[in-house]
Write a protein that holds these residues in place. Structure first.
Motif, short mmCIF file in Angstrom:
data_model
loop_
_atom_site.label_atom_id
_atom_site.label_comp_id
_atom_site.label_asym_id
_atom_site.label_seq_id
_atom_site.Cartn_x
_atom_site.Cartn_y
_atom_site.Cartn_z
N TRP A 1 0.82 -1.22 0.00
CA TRP A 1 0.00 0.00 0.00
C TRP A 1 0.85 1.26 0.00
O TRP A 1 0.41 2.32 -0.45
N LEU B 1 -2.57 -1.69 -4.76
CA LEU B 1 -3.64 -1.66 -3.78
C LEU B 1 -4.29 -3.03 -3.66
O LEU B 1 -4.53 -3.54 -2.55
N VAL C 1 -10.68 0.35 1.97
CA VAL C 1 -9.65 0.22 0.94
C VAL C 1 -10.28 -0.15 -0.40
O VAL C 1 -9.83 0.31 -1.46
N VAL D 1 -6.90 4.89 1.92
CA VAL D 1 -5.88 3.85 2.05
C VAL D 1 -5.13 4.02 3.37
O VAL D 1 -4.91 3.05 4.11
#
Length: 453
Positions: free
Chosen positions: A36, A78, A178, A209
Protein backbone atom coordinates in the motif's frame (compact mmCIF):
# COMPACT_ATOMS: atom_id res chain seq x y z
CA UNK A 1 -6.60 27.91 -11.35
CA UNK A 2 -9.27 26.12 -9.31
CA UNK A 3 -8.03 22.78 -10.63
CA UNK A 4 -4.46 23.70 -9.65
CA UNK A 5 -5.48 24.67 -6.10
CA UNK A 6 -7.48 21.48 -5.63
CA UNK A 7 -4.58 19.42 -6.95
CA UNK A 8 -2.13 21.20 -4.65
CA UNK A 9 -4.28 20.58 -1.56
CA UNK A 10 -4.81 16.96 -2.53
CA UNK A 11 -1.07 16.55 -3.14
CA UNK A 12 -0.18 17.86 0.31
CA UNK A 13 -2.71 15.55 1.94
CA UNK A 14 -1.51 12.55 -0.08
CA UNK A 15 2.14 13.28 0.75
CA UNK A 16 1.33 13.47 4.47
CA UNK A 17 -0.61 10.18 4.33
CA UNK A 18 2.20 8.57 2.32
CA UNK A 19 4.85 9.62 4.82
CA UNK A 20 2.85 8.26 7.76
CA UNK A 21 2.15 4.96 6.03
CA UNK A 22 5.76 4.47 4.92
CA UNK A 23 6.94 5.22 8.45
CA UNK A 24 4.59 2.61 9.87
CA UNK A 25 5.48 0.08 7.18
CA UNK A 26 9.16 0.55 8.02
CA UNK A 27 8.39 -0.02 11.70
CA UNK A 28 6.09 -3.03 11.37
CA UNK A 29 7.63 -4.65 8.24
CA UNK A 30 4.24 -6.01 7.16
CA UNK A 31 4.02 -6.84 3.46
CA UNK A 32 0.56 -5.44 2.90
CA UNK A 33 1.66 -2.10 4.33
CA UNK A 34 4.65 -2.11 1.98
CA UNK A 35 2.37 -2.79 -1.01
CA UNK A 36 0.00 0.00 0.00
CA UNK A 37 2.98 2.32 0.41
CA UNK A 38 3.68 1.82 -3.31
CA UNK A 39 0.06 2.77 -4.00
CA UNK A 40 0.42 5.93 -1.93
CA UNK A 41 3.64 6.91 -3.66
CA UNK A 42 2.01 6.43 -7.06
CA UNK A 43 -1.03 8.54 -6.14
CA UNK A 44 1.14 11.28 -4.62
CA UNK A 45 3.33 11.51 -7.72
CA UNK A 46 0.25 11.59 -9.96
CA UNK A 47 -1.32 14.43 -7.96
CA UNK A 48 1.96 16.34 -7.89
CA UNK A 49 2.28 16.12 -11.68
CA UNK A 50 -1.35 17.20 -12.02
CA UNK A 51 -0.63 20.30 -9.92
CA UNK A 52 2.35 21.20 -12.11
CA UNK A 53 0.40 20.47 -15.29
CA UNK A 54 -2.56 22.64 -14.29
CA UNK A 55 -0.19 25.53 -13.53
CA UNK A 56 2.42 25.26 -16.32
CA UNK A 57 0.79 22.95 -18.83
CA UNK A 58 1.09 19.20 -19.33
CA UNK A 59 3.83 17.56 -21.36
CA UNK A 60 4.71 13.98 -22.19
CA UNK A 61 6.68 13.33 -19.01
CA UNK A 62 3.98 14.69 -16.67
CA UNK A 63 1.26 12.74 -18.44
CA UNK A 64 3.22 9.48 -18.29
CA UNK A 65 3.91 9.88 -14.55
CA UNK A 66 0.20 10.55 -13.93
CA UNK A 67 -0.76 7.36 -15.77
CA UNK A 68 1.99 5.26 -14.20
CA UNK A 69 1.20 6.40 -10.66
CA UNK A 70 -2.59 6.59 -10.69
CA UNK A 71 -3.66 4.23 -13.48
CA UNK A 72 -1.10 1.41 -13.09
CA UNK A 73 0.80 1.30 -9.79
CA UNK A 74 -2.05 2.65 -7.67
CA UNK A 75 -4.72 0.00 -8.39
CA UNK A 76 -2.39 -2.98 -8.93
CA UNK A 77 -0.49 -2.58 -5.66
CA UNK A 78 -3.64 -1.66 -3.78
CA UNK A 79 -5.12 -5.02 -4.78
CA UNK A 80 -1.85 -6.78 -3.94
CA UNK A 81 -1.88 -5.34 -0.42
CA UNK A 82 -5.48 -6.47 0.04
CA UNK A 83 -4.60 -10.02 -1.05
CA UNK A 84 -1.58 -10.04 1.29
CA UNK A 85 -3.81 -8.95 4.18
CA UNK A 86 -6.74 -11.30 3.55
CA UNK A 87 -5.36 -14.48 1.95
CA UNK A 88 -4.62 -17.27 4.42
CA UNK A 89 -2.77 -19.46 1.93
CA UNK A 90 0.80 -18.66 1.05
CA UNK A 91 0.26 -19.86 -2.53
CA UNK A 92 -2.35 -17.16 -3.12
CA UNK A 93 -0.14 -14.44 -1.71
CA UNK A 94 2.84 -15.63 -3.75
CA UNK A 95 0.74 -15.60 -6.94
CA UNK A 96 -0.39 -12.06 -6.12
CA UNK A 97 3.18 -10.81 -5.73
CA UNK A 98 4.32 -12.61 -8.88
CA UNK A 99 1.54 -11.06 -10.97
CA UNK A 100 1.86 -7.55 -9.49
CA UNK A 101 5.63 -7.30 -9.94
CA UNK A 102 5.73 -8.78 -13.45
CA UNK A 103 2.70 -6.84 -14.70
CA UNK A 104 4.04 -3.57 -13.27
CA UNK A 105 7.45 -4.02 -14.91
CA UNK A 106 6.07 -4.92 -18.35
CA UNK A 107 3.37 -2.26 -18.36
CA UNK A 108 5.76 0.43 -17.11
CA UNK A 109 8.13 -0.18 -20.01
CA UNK A 110 5.29 0.08 -22.52
CA UNK A 111 3.67 3.16 -20.94
CA UNK A 112 7.01 4.97 -20.88
CA UNK A 113 8.15 4.10 -24.41
CA UNK A 114 4.88 4.09 -26.37
CA UNK A 115 4.53 7.28 -28.45
CA UNK A 116 1.83 9.80 -27.57
CA UNK A 117 -0.68 11.35 -29.93
CA UNK A 118 -2.52 14.65 -29.91
CA UNK A 119 -1.50 17.92 -28.23
CA UNK A 120 -1.21 18.62 -24.53
CA UNK A 121 -2.15 21.82 -22.71
CA UNK A 122 -3.24 22.85 -19.22
CA UNK A 123 -6.29 20.61 -19.35
CA UNK A 124 -6.07 17.13 -17.83
CA UNK A 125 -5.27 14.78 -20.76
CA UNK A 126 -7.64 11.91 -21.50
CA UNK A 127 -5.77 8.57 -21.78
CA UNK A 128 -8.05 7.44 -24.60
CA UNK A 129 -7.06 10.42 -26.72
CA UNK A 130 -3.35 10.35 -25.88
CA UNK A 131 -2.31 6.68 -25.80
CA UNK A 132 -2.58 4.04 -28.50
CA UNK A 133 -4.41 0.73 -28.12
CA UNK A 134 -1.71 -1.33 -26.32
CA UNK A 135 -1.14 1.05 -23.35
CA UNK A 136 -4.89 1.48 -22.96
CA UNK A 137 -5.31 -2.29 -22.96
CA UNK A 138 -2.71 -2.65 -20.19
CA UNK A 139 -4.36 0.10 -18.12
CA UNK A 140 -7.80 -1.46 -18.54
CA UNK A 141 -6.37 -4.86 -17.62
CA UNK A 142 -4.85 -3.47 -14.43
CA UNK A 143 -8.17 -1.86 -13.51
CA UNK A 144 -10.19 -5.02 -14.16
CA UNK A 145 -7.83 -7.20 -12.13
CA UNK A 146 -7.72 -4.69 -9.28
CA UNK A 147 -11.50 -4.27 -9.10
CA UNK A 148 -12.09 -8.04 -9.19
CA UNK A 149 -9.46 -8.69 -6.52
CA UNK A 150 -10.78 -5.95 -4.23
CA UNK A 151 -14.38 -7.10 -4.68
CA UNK A 152 -13.43 -10.74 -4.04
CA UNK A 153 -11.45 -9.90 -0.90
CA UNK A 154 -14.27 -7.75 0.43
CA UNK A 155 -16.84 -10.47 -0.30
CA UNK A 156 -14.75 -13.20 1.34
CA UNK A 157 -14.16 -11.03 4.40
CA UNK A 158 -17.88 -10.26 4.73
CA UNK A 159 -18.75 -13.95 4.33
CA UNK A 160 -16.23 -15.02 6.99
CA UNK A 161 -17.48 -12.29 9.33
CA UNK A 162 -21.03 -13.63 8.92
CA UNK A 163 -19.66 -17.05 9.98
CA UNK A 164 -18.47 -15.61 13.32
CA UNK A 165 -14.86 -15.27 12.24
CA UNK A 166 -13.55 -12.68 14.68
CA UNK A 167 -10.49 -11.73 12.63
CA UNK A 168 -12.61 -11.15 9.52
CA UNK A 169 -15.12 -9.11 11.51
CA UNK A 170 -12.35 -6.84 12.76
CA UNK A 171 -10.99 -6.37 9.24
CA UNK A 172 -14.33 -5.82 7.52
CA UNK A 173 -14.46 -2.03 7.86
CA UNK A 174 -10.80 -1.41 6.86
CA UNK A 175 -11.21 -3.75 3.90
CA UNK A 176 -14.36 -1.93 2.78
CA UNK A 177 -12.59 1.43 3.01
CA UNK A 178 -9.65 0.22 0.94
CA UNK A 179 -12.01 -1.31 -1.63
CA UNK A 180 -13.78 2.06 -1.92
CA UNK A 181 -10.37 3.67 -2.43
CA UNK A 182 -9.80 1.29 -5.34
CA UNK A 183 -13.04 2.41 -6.98
CA UNK A 184 -11.97 6.04 -6.61
CA UNK A 185 -8.53 5.33 -8.10
CA UNK A 186 -10.01 3.61 -11.16
CA UNK A 187 -12.60 6.36 -11.65
CA UNK A 188 -10.12 9.20 -11.25
CA UNK A 189 -7.36 7.80 -13.45
CA UNK A 190 -9.25 6.43 -16.45
CA UNK A 191 -10.56 9.80 -17.64
CA UNK A 192 -14.21 9.18 -16.80
CA UNK A 193 -14.46 12.19 -14.44
CA UNK A 194 -13.91 15.94 -15.00
CA UNK A 195 -10.56 17.25 -13.80
CA UNK A 196 -11.77 18.61 -10.39
CA UNK A 197 -13.60 15.38 -9.55
CA UNK A 198 -10.63 13.28 -10.70
CA UNK A 199 -8.34 15.21 -8.35
CA UNK A 200 -10.78 14.82 -5.44
CA UNK A 201 -11.16 11.11 -6.17
CA UNK A 202 -7.42 10.46 -6.13
CA UNK A 203 -6.88 12.56 -3.02
CA UNK A 204 -9.76 10.82 -1.26
CA UNK A 205 -8.37 7.43 -2.26
CA UNK A 206 -5.01 8.27 -0.68
CA UNK A 207 -6.76 9.25 2.55
CA UNK A 208 -8.89 6.10 2.60
CA UNK A 209 -5.88 3.85 2.05
CA UNK A 210 -4.02 5.48 4.93
CA UNK A 211 -7.01 5.33 7.29
CA UNK A 212 -7.82 1.74 6.38
CA UNK A 213 -4.20 0.70 6.89
CA UNK A 214 -4.06 2.35 10.30
CA UNK A 215 -7.03 0.25 11.44
CA UNK A 216 -5.36 -3.04 10.57
CA UNK A 217 -1.97 -2.75 12.28
CA UNK A 218 -0.96 -3.52 15.88
CA UNK A 219 -0.87 -0.73 18.46
CA UNK A 220 2.25 -0.18 20.56
CA UNK A 221 2.65 1.45 23.92
CA UNK A 222 3.89 4.70 22.39
CA UNK A 223 0.62 5.14 20.46
CA UNK A 224 -1.86 7.58 21.93
CA UNK A 225 -5.58 7.12 22.27
CA UNK A 226 -5.49 3.38 22.95
CA UNK A 227 -7.48 2.25 25.94
CA UNK A 228 -5.96 -1.18 26.34
CA UNK A 229 -7.01 -4.70 25.57
CA UNK A 230 -10.44 -5.11 27.16
CA UNK A 231 -10.19 -8.86 27.47
CA UNK A 232 -7.41 -8.51 30.06
CA UNK A 233 -9.71 -7.10 32.72
CA UNK A 234 -10.79 -10.60 33.67
CA UNK A 235 -7.29 -11.50 34.80
CA UNK A 236 -6.90 -8.77 37.36
CA UNK A 237 -3.13 -8.88 36.93
CA UNK A 238 -2.31 -5.19 36.62
CA UNK A 239 -1.87 -5.24 32.82
CA UNK A 240 -5.24 -3.87 31.81
CA UNK A 241 -3.66 -0.51 30.94
CA UNK A 242 -0.87 -2.07 28.88
CA UNK A 243 -0.86 -1.91 25.06
CA UNK A 244 -1.63 -4.84 22.82
CA UNK A 245 1.22 -7.29 22.32
CA UNK A 246 -0.07 -9.35 19.41
CA UNK A 247 -0.48 -12.41 21.68
CA UNK A 248 -4.08 -11.55 22.65
CA UNK A 249 -6.89 -14.01 22.21
CA UNK A 250 -7.86 -14.21 18.56
CA UNK A 251 -10.81 -15.91 16.92
CA UNK A 252 -9.01 -17.53 13.99
CA UNK A 253 -11.88 -18.58 12.56
CA UNK A 254 -14.08 -19.56 15.44
CA UNK A 255 -16.65 -21.25 13.26
CA UNK A 256 -14.21 -24.10 12.63
CA UNK A 257 -13.89 -24.82 16.32
CA UNK A 258 -17.53 -24.76 17.38
CA UNK A 259 -20.67 -24.93 15.22
CA UNK A 260 -22.89 -21.96 14.62
CA UNK A 261 -25.59 -21.83 17.26
CA UNK A 262 -23.50 -23.61 19.90
CA UNK A 263 -24.34 -22.55 23.45
CA UNK A 264 -22.34 -19.63 24.73
CA UNK A 265 -20.02 -20.59 27.62
CA UNK A 266 -20.67 -18.84 30.92
CA UNK A 267 -18.62 -15.69 31.54
CA UNK A 268 -15.41 -16.20 33.51
CA UNK A 269 -15.45 -15.49 37.19
CA UNK A 270 -13.82 -12.26 38.25
CA UNK A 271 -11.49 -13.71 40.81
CA UNK A 272 -8.89 -10.97 41.43
CA UNK A 273 -6.16 -13.64 41.48
CA UNK A 274 -7.37 -15.47 38.36
CA UNK A 275 -4.52 -16.02 35.90
CA UNK A 276 -1.72 -15.67 38.45
CA UNK A 277 0.93 -18.34 38.74
CA UNK A 278 0.53 -20.02 42.14
CA UNK A 279 2.72 -22.48 43.97
CA UNK A 280 2.48 -24.15 47.39
CA UNK A 281 3.85 -22.23 50.32
CA UNK A 282 7.65 -22.11 50.13
CA UNK A 283 9.73 -24.34 52.32
CA UNK A 284 12.06 -22.47 54.72
CA UNK A 285 15.55 -22.18 53.32
CA UNK A 286 17.29 -24.24 56.00
CA UNK A 287 14.67 -26.97 55.74
CA UNK A 288 14.95 -26.98 51.95
CA UNK A 289 18.71 -27.50 52.20
CA UNK A 290 18.26 -30.38 54.66
CA UNK A 291 15.64 -32.06 52.48
CA UNK A 292 17.61 -31.75 49.28
CA UNK A 293 20.76 -33.33 50.61
CA UNK A 294 19.21 -35.79 53.04
CA UNK A 295 18.64 -38.44 50.38
CA UNK A 296 14.83 -38.13 50.69
CA UNK A 297 13.47 -39.32 47.30
CA UNK A 298 10.38 -37.16 47.67
CA UNK A 299 12.55 -34.09 47.93
CA UNK A 300 14.80 -35.02 45.00
CA UNK A 301 13.30 -37.91 42.99
CA UNK A 302 15.65 -37.56 40.02
CA UNK A 303 18.83 -37.51 42.02
CA UNK A 304 21.17 -34.70 43.03
CA UNK A 305 21.73 -33.60 39.43
CA UNK A 306 18.06 -33.09 38.57
CA UNK A 307 16.79 -29.64 37.61
CA UNK A 308 13.72 -28.86 39.71
CA UNK A 309 11.10 -26.33 38.70
CA UNK A 310 10.18 -25.31 35.21
CA UNK A 311 12.18 -27.07 32.54
CA UNK A 312 12.36 -27.19 28.79
CA UNK A 313 9.29 -28.29 26.89
CA UNK A 314 8.41 -31.36 24.95
CA UNK A 315 9.38 -30.38 21.42
CA UNK A 316 10.82 -27.13 20.08
CA UNK A 317 11.88 -25.37 23.24
CA UNK A 318 14.50 -23.06 24.59
CA UNK A 319 15.42 -21.37 27.85
CA UNK A 320 16.96 -17.99 28.47
CA UNK A 321 18.67 -18.88 31.74
CA UNK A 322 18.84 -17.07 35.05
CA UNK A 323 22.29 -17.09 36.61
CA UNK A 324 22.85 -20.59 37.90
CA UNK A 325 24.35 -19.58 41.23
CA UNK A 326 24.36 -15.82 41.80
CA UNK A 327 26.77 -14.34 44.24
CA UNK A 328 25.46 -14.30 47.77
CA UNK A 329 23.20 -17.33 47.36
CA UNK A 330 23.00 -19.76 50.28
CA UNK A 331 25.70 -22.38 50.33
CA UNK A 332 24.70 -25.66 48.77
CA UNK A 333 21.41 -24.34 47.42
CA UNK A 334 20.85 -24.30 43.66
CA UNK A 335 21.07 -20.96 41.91
CA UNK A 336 17.29 -20.80 41.34
CA UNK A 337 16.60 -20.56 45.06
CA UNK A 338 19.50 -18.27 45.72
CA UNK A 339 18.56 -15.82 42.95
CA UNK A 340 14.80 -15.71 43.54
CA UNK A 341 15.06 -12.37 45.34
CA UNK A 342 16.26 -10.83 42.09
CA UNK A 343 12.94 -11.83 40.49
CA UNK A 344 10.66 -10.31 43.11
CA UNK A 345 9.02 -8.23 40.38
CA UNK A 346 8.94 -11.04 37.84
CA UNK A 347 6.04 -11.42 35.45
CA UNK A 348 5.19 -13.88 32.76
CA UNK A 349 2.83 -15.05 30.08
CA UNK A 350 1.39 -18.34 28.87
CA UNK A 351 0.24 -18.39 25.23
CA UNK A 352 -1.67 -21.37 23.87
CA UNK A 353 -1.65 -21.70 20.08
CA UNK A 354 -4.04 -24.01 18.26
CA UNK A 355 -2.55 -24.66 14.83
CA UNK A 356 -4.14 -25.49 11.51
CA UNK A 357 -3.69 -29.12 10.44
CA UNK A 358 -0.46 -29.66 8.57
CA UNK A 359 1.15 -26.38 9.73
CA UNK A 360 2.96 -27.78 12.76
CA UNK A 361 6.44 -28.02 11.22
CA UNK A 362 6.29 -24.54 9.71
CA UNK A 363 5.14 -23.05 13.02
CA UNK A 364 7.83 -24.95 14.94
CA UNK A 365 10.54 -23.55 12.67
CA UNK A 366 9.32 -20.01 13.36
CA UNK A 367 9.09 -20.74 17.09
CA UNK A 368 12.64 -22.11 17.19
CA UNK A 369 13.96 -19.01 15.43
CA UNK A 370 12.04 -16.81 17.88
CA UNK A 371 13.43 -18.61 20.93
CA UNK A 372 16.98 -18.42 19.58
CA UNK A 373 16.57 -14.69 18.93
CA UNK A 374 15.26 -14.18 22.47
CA UNK A 375 18.23 -16.11 23.84
CA UNK A 376 20.64 -13.87 21.96
CA UNK A 377 18.98 -10.47 22.35
CA UNK A 378 16.92 -10.50 25.57
CA UNK A 379 19.13 -10.84 28.67
CA UNK A 380 16.23 -9.99 31.01
CA UNK A 381 13.95 -12.69 29.61
CA UNK A 382 14.53 -15.47 32.14
CA UNK A 383 12.54 -18.25 30.44
CA UNK A 384 11.25 -18.48 26.88
CA UNK A 385 10.08 -21.99 26.01
CA UNK A 386 7.78 -23.46 23.38
CA UNK A 387 6.17 -26.75 24.41
CA UNK A 388 4.42 -29.39 22.36
CA UNK A 389 1.39 -31.01 24.00
CA UNK A 390 1.49 -34.80 24.22
CA UNK A 391 -1.58 -36.19 22.53
CA UNK A 392 -2.52 -32.86 20.92
CA UNK A 393 -0.26 -32.41 17.86
CA UNK A 394 -1.84 -29.10 16.79
CA UNK A 395 -1.27 -27.38 20.14
CA UNK A 396 1.76 -25.37 21.21
CA UNK A 397 2.23 -23.64 24.55
CA UNK A 398 4.66 -20.77 25.06
CA UNK A 399 5.84 -20.13 28.59
CA UNK A 400 7.69 -16.87 29.19
CA UNK A 401 9.13 -15.42 32.39
CA UNK A 402 10.56 -11.90 32.53
CA UNK A 403 12.70 -10.29 35.20
CA UNK A 404 10.33 -7.34 35.58
CA UNK A 405 7.72 -5.22 33.76
CA UNK A 406 10.42 -3.32 31.85
CA UNK A 407 11.78 -6.57 30.44
CA UNK A 408 8.25 -7.60 29.40
CA UNK A 409 7.74 -4.24 27.66
CA UNK A 410 11.11 -4.50 25.91
CA UNK A 411 10.25 -8.01 24.72
CA UNK A 412 7.03 -6.80 23.07
CA UNK A 413 9.02 -4.29 21.01
CA UNK A 414 11.55 -6.78 19.68
CA UNK A 415 11.63 -7.02 15.86
CA UNK A 416 11.99 -10.80 16.00
CA UNK A 417 8.71 -11.01 17.94
CA UNK A 418 6.88 -8.79 15.44
CA UNK A 419 8.28 -10.88 12.59
CA UNK A 420 7.10 -14.07 14.28
CA UNK A 421 3.58 -12.68 14.82
CA UNK A 422 3.33 -11.58 11.20
CA UNK A 423 4.67 -14.81 9.68
CA UNK A 424 2.91 -17.29 11.99
CA UNK A 425 -0.62 -15.94 11.63
CA UNK A 426 -1.30 -18.12 8.57
CA UNK A 427 -0.52 -21.27 10.58
CA UNK A 428 -2.69 -20.42 13.62
CA UNK A 429 -6.35 -21.28 14.16
CA UNK A 430 -6.73 -19.71 17.62
CA UNK A 431 -4.63 -18.05 20.30
CA UNK A 432 -5.34 -17.82 24.03
CA UNK A 433 -3.29 -15.85 26.55
CA UNK A 434 -2.86 -15.88 30.31
CA UNK A 435 -0.66 -13.22 31.87
CA UNK A 436 1.15 -14.06 35.08
CA UNK A 437 2.58 -12.38 38.15
CA UNK A 438 5.42 -14.44 39.65
CA UNK A 439 4.70 -15.95 43.07
CA UNK A 440 6.88 -18.26 45.15
CA UNK A 441 9.01 -20.14 42.64
CA UNK A 442 12.30 -21.80 41.94
CA UNK A 443 14.17 -20.57 38.87
CA UNK A 444 15.66 -23.40 36.75
CA UNK A 445 19.21 -24.01 35.77
CA UNK A 446 20.26 -23.41 32.13
CA UNK A 447 18.53 -25.65 29.59
CA UNK A 448 20.35 -27.89 27.11
CA UNK A 449 20.94 -27.01 23.47
CA UNK A 450 17.99 -26.48 21.14
CA UNK A 451 16.64 -29.74 19.70
CA UNK A 452 17.08 -30.10 15.97
CA UNK A 453 14.18 -29.13 13.73
Amino acid sequence: MVDALLALVATLGALAATGLLISRANKDRLLYLIAWSFTQVGLSLALLCMSVGFLAGFNGALFRVVELGAALIGPVWLALGMIELIARYVQVRFAGWLFAVSYTVVATVILVLDPLKGTLNKSLPKPGKTYDALPLLLIDGAHVVAVLALAACTGVTAWLASKRDQEAAELLIPVALVALAGVLVVSGSRGFLPAPLAVIALGGAAGLVWYGAMRTIPVYEDDEGYEGYEGRDEYGDGYRDEPATGYEEQGYPGSRREPVGAPTPPPPSHDPRRGELRFPDPVPMAEAEDLRFSGNPAANPAGPTAVDGIGAGHGAAGLVPEQARPAGGPKGVPGGLGGLGRLAGGCGQITVYTLLDGREDAFDRLATDLVKAALAAEPDTVIFACHEVVGAPTQRIFYQLFRDDAAFAAHRKQPHLQRFLAESRTHVLATNVIELRLGPAKVPLPAPEFPGR
